[in-house]
Design an enzyme around this catalytic site. Sequence first.
Site: not given
Ligand SMILES: C[S@@+](CC[C@H](N)C(=O)[O-])C[C@H]1O[C@@H](n2cnc3c(N)ncnc32)[C@H](O)[C@@H]1O
Lengths: 317, 505
Positions: A158-159, A193-194, A216, A291-293
């Site tokens: 997670e970033i 940052n993946t 996102d 998942t929360e989403e």
């Molecule tokens: C809309 S959330 C979904 C969270 C979770 N997967 C769920 O389904 O509940 C997207 C997540 O991806 C993370 N994210 C976005 N770009 C990222 C990156 N480059 N590396 C790691 N995490 C990232 C965001 O910070 C965010 O927490």
Amino acid sequence: MGNAKQNKQSQKNGDSAKAKRDRRQKREEYRAAMKQEGVAELPRKKFYRQRAHANPFSDHRLVYPPHPDMMDWSVLYPDYAVDEPKEDTPAPAQESSEQSVQEGQQETSPESQSQSIVSLNPRKLSKQVEVADIGCGFGGLLVALAPLMPDTLILGLEIRVSVTQFVEDRIKALRLKHKDTQAYRNVGVLRANTMKFLPNFFHKGQLTKIFICFPDPHFKARKHKQRIVSTTLNSEYAYVMRPGGVVYTITDVLDLHEWMVQHFTAHPSFERVSEEEVENDPCVGVMKTETEEGKKVERNKGNKYVALFRRLPDPEW
Amino acid sequence: MAAVDVPYHLVKACRGIIFAARGSDIHSFNSSFEHISTWKYPSAKGETQSEAQSSPAPEGPPAKRRKLEEGEEPASNGREASSANVNGQGKPKGWQDSNPALETPWIQGLYITSDGHHVVAITNSDKTIWVFEHDGAGNLKQLSQRPMPKRPCALAIMPDDRVLLSADKFGDVYALPLTPSDHLPIPSQHTLISRSVTPGTPSTTGGSTPIPRLKADETVVHTKRNLKALENQKKAALERKQPIAQDNRPQFEHALLLGHVSMLTAICVAQATSPVDGKTRTYILTGDRDEHIRVSRGALAQAHVIEGFCMGHEEFVSRLCMVKPASGQGNDVLVSGGGDDDLYSWDLVHNKLVGKAPLLPRVQEVVGEEANKLAVTRIVAQKDEKGSWVWVICERVPALFRYQLQEDSTLRHSETIKIPGNPLDVAILGTSSSTRLLVAMEPSEQGFSSLLVVEKASEGETDWKQTPVPNLPEGSAPGGVKIGAEELRKILYTTESLRKLTDFD
Ligand SMILES: C[S@@+](CC[C@H](N)C(=O)[O-])C[C@H]1O[C@@H](n2cnc3c(N)ncnc32)[C@H](O)[C@@H]1O
């Protein structure tokens, strides 16, 4: 940058500045309390909220090993270490930073980890991480997968700093709460940052499953390049995956679903997994509901689009 | 402010012919520095400035000078504003369109095919790749002018001299046929889709223009943010009344081979033999600002397969160079450098770090102990009967560093040659028995020649003779066109700005 903006706002409205300060103080006190040993109470999300987006192109203050061999996984999965802790060998962690500090939050990695995950001489584990949840958010999927795959090491990436901290505290509390069954020892979380640094953490062919849940959407065409799935980036997913491994995707945004399908099927290292197989895969249900989403979409009666892709073996050359 | 002549800032040599770029022009010389020809960047006013044959029309959208789009580059980290000013791009402070030295984009890279029949140049601010036919005697004929979707940072030429690889600031690598009449040896289903291009079907030649549709619909909206996005989309759609979708793909043949989510800084093609099956394979190596060196398959239809990463750099990578072992036996060694204190050498087939050779102490010997960092700007290999050598220069360090490749593939510092100015580029002129280098230097206000020949005349000698190239002939000699010394440095020295900020302490 962020500070200047904040100051301006504070001047405009002294009250809200004070409120903000109070809130921050509460949050800090809360998180400090969570850090204490032996807190089995599950963390509360409201103390860990963070603005929705972190720019994946910025440098941030990330900590990552220069080589996956320098990653000390025992920090995340201490129960799987097979050797004794070594003398502290400080290794040169990659560190970089972004100038702006947003919303008064330190953009540093969770303190409990940041300094020690990188080591010249890391402890060895009996297994390596095989499942990764990319953009794991608040960790719902991790927590649900842990008991389903008790013998597999699962990692959330997670970033966002606070969100990562939440998941870390959540795992800590769960481990404590389930001390007797030793549950949740197989899940961990890392701030990363993946989109840039997967090869710093994983070796070639290390992962069997990658989850990309409700990423996102970046609706605007101009922002599409920030999407976490693209044909060029898929080469890196392919690199860290074992042939036969599966990428799981789910989203409520049809356009993004189509984009992910297009970009994965356009990549010669992946093939789409058949409808039938998808239905029979127990991970799919978990991804939809845990998942929360996924839960949020459920409440709003939205659609959930699922697509799975199998890593194909590389052709002879 | 002090003004200096626009210097030669790029030099390349091939079979007795020297190509040198100065601002937007390319000049050629023979080995006695007699001027042969000049290619001038076509003037915007349309007047013929070129001594070379008239140029064919560019294939694709006209090169337009435009402001940097917000967020265009992946490395937009707030400091990019300064490093984006490479070669007059993005109009640095004090930019004057009236300054004739900056009216046209500067040459940013100069390459020669292995057969010497073609010269390739990139100009930065217009993102254009230029290909010239070379008659072998120093005369260039412009064959093509191809504006790329993103700014190319570095080029490589495939061993067959038929395909160009362009590595860009956005992180993507494109393949292009060297000569536009040729075709890429890649089936179109093997090209990837760019994440920077507006949606459409992937194709190697550009394609249909897709009509945009609303990307969020009410059923999927569940957050304030998404709602807002939907609102904005509706508003935007209303405002423009009809759909507009710009396909910004180039109209010439090109294929996306691979991409990093980072600014690419270096690309190189290598061949290596596997100790396992004895087969010799081609690899594409790409270096980026985020410390990575990626090793991809050089079979173009399989360039999406990452064979490995050479991991270990802790600062940006800026240069990659393949170095032949002195014995002629075994694989070439990959040498990389960038913002780290050391030069790294690698076993390419196993992606294994073989060794690090300290460079910072050598730099300190030249510029003083206070120097605590360096930025490698060139790594050039040279082989003669005495050994295999690597020449290294660093930004704003007036010296040439010479390392020798050891039998165990590590590098050992052999000597440092101090020179009277900061080096901008270096080319090997003569190999075999005597070593002869051409160095392009930052000009001084005293006006010494910005080209320097460094040579060891005979084997017995220990000292290097340094000879400024005198009296460059009419038309090629600096003069007339001046540029502010500080402004010039801003244009020339952009490597150190790749470094990330660390303010942990
Ligand atoms: C809309 S959330 C979904 C969270 C979770 N997967 C769920 O389904 O509940 C997207 C997540 O991806 C993370 N994210 C976005 N770009 C990222 C990156 N480059 N590396 C790691 N995490 C990232 C965001 O910070 C965010 O927490």
